[in-house]
Scaffold this motif. Structure first.
Motif, PDB file in Angstrom:
ATOM      1  N   THR A  46       0.804  -0.908  -0.020  1.00 50.11           N
ATOM      2  CA  THR A  46      -0.108   0.158   0.111  1.00 50.11           C
ATOM      3  C   THR A  46       0.608   1.343  -0.015  1.00 50.11           C
ATOM      4  O   THR A  46       2.330   0.914   0.390  1.00 50.11           O
ATOM      5  N   GLY A  47       0.070   2.129  -0.580  1.00 52.28           N
ATOM      6  CA  GLY A  47       1.145   3.593  -0.149  1.00 52.28           C
ATOM      7  C   GLY A  47       1.173   4.533   1.249  1.00 52.28           C
ATOM      8  O   GLY A  47       2.456   4.595   1.047  1.00 52.28           O
ATOM      9  N   ALA A  48       0.498   3.911   1.969  1.00 52.34           N
ATOM     10  CA  ALA A  48       0.991   4.402   3.445  1.00 52.34           C
ATOM     11  C   ALA A  48       2.136   3.233   3.881  1.00 52.34           C
ATOM     12  O   ALA A  48       2.684   3.798   4.676  1.00 52.34           O
ATOM     13  N   GLU A  49       2.105   2.276   3.256  1.00 52.21           N
ATOM     14  CA  GLU A  49       3.194   0.693   4.225  1.00 52.21           C
ATOM     15  C   GLU A  49       4.594   1.678   3.589  1.00 52.21           C
ATOM     16  O   GLU A  49       5.407   1.919   3.707  1.00 52.21           O
ATOM     17  N   THR A  50       4.426   2.424   2.107  1.00 52.60           N
ATOM     18  CA  THR A  50       5.594   2.648   1.195  1.00 52.60           C
ATOM     19  C   THR A  50       6.158   3.761   2.301  1.00 52.60           C
ATOM     20  O   THR A  50       7.303   4.013   2.110  1.00 52.60           O
ATOM     21  N   LEU A  51       4.763   4.700   2.491  1.00 51.75           N
ATOM     22  CA  LEU A  51       5.419   5.963   3.308  1.00 51.75           C
ATOM     23  C   LEU A  51       6.339   5.499   4.116  1.00 51.75           C
ATOM     24  O   LEU A  51       7.511   6.246   4.439  1.00 51.75           O
ATOM     25  N   SER A  52       5.405   4.585   4.682  1.00 52.42           N
ATOM     26  CA  SER A  52       6.029   4.863   5.873  1.00 52.42           C
ATOM     27  C   SER A  52       7.089   3.680   6.169  1.00 52.42           C
ATOM     28  O   SER A  52       8.619   4.537   7.049  1.00 52.42           O
ATOM     29  N   ALA A  53       7.516   2.831   5.218  1.00 55.62           N
ATOM     30  CA  ALA A  53       8.977   2.507   5.396  1.00 55.62           C
ATOM     31  C   ALA A  53       9.976   3.362   4.921  1.00 55.62           C
ATOM     32  O   ALA A  53      11.950   3.222   5.479  1.00 55.62           O
ATOM     33  N   LEU A  54      10.090   4.400   3.781  1.00 66.38           N
ATOM     34  CA  LEU A  54      10.832   5.623   3.682  1.00 66.38           C
ATOM     35  C   LEU A  54      11.134   5.981   4.580  1.00 66.38           C
ATOM     36  O   LEU A  54      12.293   6.963   4.345  1.00 66.38           O
ATOM     37  N   ARG A  55      10.311   6.336   5.763  1.00 65.27           N
ATOM     38  CA  ARG A  55      10.300   6.960   6.616  1.00 65.27           C
ATOM     39  C   ARG A  55      11.609   6.803   7.578  1.00 65.27           C
ATOM     40  O   ARG A  55      12.098   7.149   9.242  1.00 65.27           O
ATOM     41  N   ASP A  56      11.008   5.404   7.525  1.00 69.52           N
ATOM     42  CA  ASP A  56      12.560   4.527   9.145  1.00 69.52           C
ATOM     43  C   ASP A  56      13.850   4.829   8.700  1.00 69.52           C
ATOM     44  O   ASP A  56      13.965   4.346   7.790  1.00 69.52           O
ATOM     45  N   GLU A  57      14.047   5.554   9.149  1.00 74.33           N
ATOM     46  CA  GLU A  57      15.816   5.892   9.475  1.00 74.33           C
ATOM     47  C   GLU A  57      16.310   4.262   9.370  1.00 74.33           C
ATOM     48  O   GLU A  57      17.885   5.005   8.789  1.00 74.33           O
ATOM     49  N   GLY A  58      15.923   3.176   9.787  1.00 69.22           N
ATOM     50  CA  GLY A  58      16.610   2.685  10.125  1.00 69.22           C
ATOM     51  C   GLY A  58      16.135   1.299   9.074  1.00 69.22           C
ATOM     52  O   GLY A  58      17.169   0.138   8.586  1.00 69.22           O
ATOM     53  N   ARG A  59      16.021   1.922   7.728  1.00 70.41           N
ATOM     54  CA  ARG A  59      16.175   1.002   6.301  1.00 70.41           C
ATOM     55  C   ARG A  59      16.746   1.852   5.239  1.00 70.41           C
ATOM     56  O   ARG A  59      16.121   3.575   6.028  1.00 70.41           O
ATOM     57  N   HIS A  60      17.212   2.157   4.481  1.00 73.57           N
ATOM     58  CA  HIS A  60      17.926   2.516   3.372  1.00 73.57           C
ATOM     59  C   HIS A  60      17.295   1.818   2.115  1.00 73.57           C
ATOM     60  O   HIS A  60      17.982   0.948   2.465  1.00 73.57           O
ATOM     61  N   TYR A  61      16.597   2.858   1.187  1.00 75.79           N
ATOM     62  CA  TYR A  61      16.650   2.113   0.160  1.00 75.79           C
ATOM     63  C   TYR A  61      17.008   3.179  -0.794  1.00 75.79           C
ATOM     64  O   TYR A  61      17.341   3.818  -0.850  1.00 75.79           O
ATOM     65  N   ASP A  62      18.172   2.141  -2.055  1.00 79.88           N
ATOM     66  CA  ASP A  62      18.158   3.003  -3.476  1.00 79.88           C
ATOM     67  C   ASP A  62      17.375   3.539  -4.288  1.00 79.88           C
ATOM     68  O   ASP A  62      18.010   4.897  -4.928  1.00 79.88           O
ATOM     69  N   VAL A  63      16.661   2.815  -5.205  1.00 79.84           N
ATOM     70  CA  VAL A  63      15.143   2.894  -5.750  1.00 79.84           C
ATOM     71  C   VAL A  63      14.159   2.655  -4.820  1.00 79.84           C
ATOM     72  O   VAL A  63      14.245   1.815  -4.376  1.00 79.84           O
ATOM     73  N   LEU A  64      13.073   3.225  -5.615  1.00 78.80           N
ATOM     74  CA  LEU A  64      11.518   3.075  -5.047  1.00 78.80           C
ATOM     75  C   LEU A  64      11.214   2.589  -6.803  1.00 78.80           C
ATOM     76  O   LEU A  64      11.107   3.400  -7.146  1.00 78.80           O
ATOM     77  N   LEU A  65      10.820   0.774  -6.453  1.00 76.18           N
ATOM     78  CA  LEU A  65      10.160   0.757  -8.209  1.00 76.18           C
ATOM     79  C   LEU A  65       8.446   1.040  -7.164  1.00 76.18           C
ATOM     80  O   LEU A  65       7.778  -0.018  -6.497  1.00 76.18           O
ATOM     81  N   MET A  66       7.293   1.716  -7.986  1.00 72.61           N
ATOM     82  CA  MET A  66       6.248   1.959  -7.279  1.00 72.61           C
ATOM     83  C   MET A  66       5.260   1.044  -8.755  1.00 72.61           C
ATOM     84  O   MET A  66       5.552   2.119  -9.547  1.00 72.61           O
ATOM     85  N   ASP A  67       4.140   0.307  -8.692  1.00 76.81           N
ATOM     86  CA  ASP A  67       3.017  -0.016  -9.522  1.00 76.81           C
ATOM     87  C   ASP A  67       1.968   1.363  -9.421  1.00 76.81           C
ATOM     88  O   ASP A  67       1.308   2.170  -8.477  1.00 76.81           O
ATOM     89  N   PHE A  68       2.132   1.821 -10.203  1.00 75.77           N
ATOM     90  CA  PHE A  68       1.228   3.321 -10.708  1.00 75.77           C
ATOM     91  C   PHE A  68      -0.292   3.062 -10.187  1.00 75.77           C
ATOM     92  O   PHE A  68      -0.767   3.703  -9.730  1.00 75.77           O
ATOM     93  N   GLN A  69      -1.180   2.022 -10.224  1.00 72.69           N
ATOM     94  CA  GLN A  69      -2.305   1.555  -9.736  1.00 72.69           C
ATOM     95  C   GLN A  69      -2.226   1.110  -8.091  1.00 72.69           C
ATOM     96  O   GLN A  69      -2.877   0.218  -7.233  1.00 72.69           O
TER      97      GLN A  69
END
Length: 245
Positions: A46-69
């Protein structure tokens, strides 16, 4: 190919895949495991989980791959949220169905790095798109860091009252810094790009050459005191010379 594969293995990409379709997540994970093992995939639905994961300072992602739907909230909403957060610079690659291709283009205007249509064989193009998105974002970060460093150096130089000159090892003037150009004994056009032997009295130019040799031999600052004629008479100067890499 071997060297390229070794470089990819040494620098894996960590990807957050936001996709509601669990079958698409699994097929993407299997494809990358076989054809792009350097890409590590975490997934949210979900979009909510996406934002939560990106805001988590304990995790780092090089790229977000996101489905348009993506649901709750939509992919475009997530993109807008990320664009408003100046501390969030994770590049985004969108994937969409053919019916949403034109709508997905809106994502490029909001901040997505690129988008990929889920046509047959699109998974073979996916690793390249992810790598390009990361490379572009990394280049932008490096350029921003360089600009910040240059601004900081300019601020430091502006606070230094002394004249500074940058020369190559042969004694050619490359650059200079002075708070007020009226302190220069001649305009920059008369010394930039020229050798000291063309600008200074021969004996003084030779003394500088000897000091330069000492600088490169010892890696320590070398001091030299000298005099030059000015309108008011003779003026004494002290030069401190250091090696600049």
């Amino acid at each position: 190919h071997y060297r390229a594969d070794a470089a990819r293995r040494a620098n894996p990409l960590k990807i957050l895949y936001a996709e509601a379709n669990l079958a698409d997540i699994e097929s993407t994970r299997r494809h990358l495991a076989v054809h792009a093992a350097h890409i590590q995939l975490d997934s949210v639905t979900t979009g909510a989980e996406t934002l939560s994961a990106l805001r988590d300072e304990g995790r780092h992602y090089d790229v977000l791959l996101m489905d348009f739907q993506l649901p709750e909230p939509t992919a475009l909403h997530v993109l807008r949220e990320l664009s408003l957060n100046t501390s969030q610079d994770t590049p985004v690659v969108l994937v969409c169905n053919e019916a949403d291709e034109e709508l997905a283009r809106q994502g490029l205007q909001i901040g997505a790095s690129s988008f990929l249509v889920k046509r047959p064989g699109y998974l073979y193009q996916l690793p390249w798109e992810l790598g390009q998105a990361y490379a572009r974002a990394d280049l932008q970060r490096r350029e921003a860091a360089l600009h910040e460093s240059e601004e900081r150096n300019r601020a430091i130089l502006s606070a230094i009252p002394d004249l500074m000159f940058l020369l190559d090892r042969k004694g050619t003037y490359l650059d200079y810094h002075v708070r007020d150009e009226q302190f220069l004994l001649m305009p920059p056009s008369k010394f930039l790009g020229k050798n000291q032997s063309e600008v200074l009295p021969p004996e003084l130019a030779n003394r500088f050459v000897g000091c330069f040799d000492q600088v490169f031999e010892s890696d320590r600052a070398v001091l030299m005191e000298y005099t030059l004629p000015v309108a008011e008479g003779l003026r004494t100067f002290e030069a401190s010379m250091v090696k600049c890499n």
